[in-house]
Design a protein around this motif. Structure first.
Motif: not given
Length: 123
Positions: A5, A53, A55, A60, A63-65, A68, A81, A83, A95, A100
């Motif tokens: 990420l 992903l 991180s 995180h 970046e995850c938001r 997604l 997904v 991480i 998450l 996630v």
């Protein structure tokens, strides 16, 4: 599909995981560093069964938001997904609420990662 990420400079862990997944018989596409937009574009183009992903820089959640939200905006549904990296256990519920499918903190055994990802792919 596996990516780091943002501009996270750490790479060794994600390479070890990518090789372990490959050695377990999974096809792995490693993107290297990717922004959320680049990752979403690659997912739309490649149609992977799962997105992993990595991180280690502490960004995180944001970046995850972004990933997604980008996947949803692109109409990508049903692709799990996951991480891994330096993820505080206190962030795991947030998450999960974002969507996630699995979180692998630092030190997660490779066998655990492989088994969980295989289960997600079989679902």
């Amino acid at each position: 599909m596996v990516a780091k990420l943002g501009m996270d400079a750490h790479w060794r862990g994600v390479i070890v995981v990518a090789h372990a997944l490959r050695d377990a018989g999974m096809e792995v596409v490693y993107l290297g560093h990717a922004t959320a937009e680049q990752l979403v574009s690659a997912v739309v183009q490649e149609d992977p069964a799962l997105v992993g992903l990595s991180s280690l820089s502490g960004n995180h959640l944001e970046e995850c938001r972004a990933v997604l939200d980008g996947l949803r905006s692109a109409g990508v549904d049903g692709v799990p997904v996951v991480i891994g990296g330096t993820i505080p256990p206190s962030d795991e519920p947030a998450l999960g609420e974002m969507g996630v499918a699995a979180v692998f903190g630092s030190g997660s055994p490779l066998r655990t990662i492989i088994t969980r990802i295989a289960a997600l792919l079989a679902a």
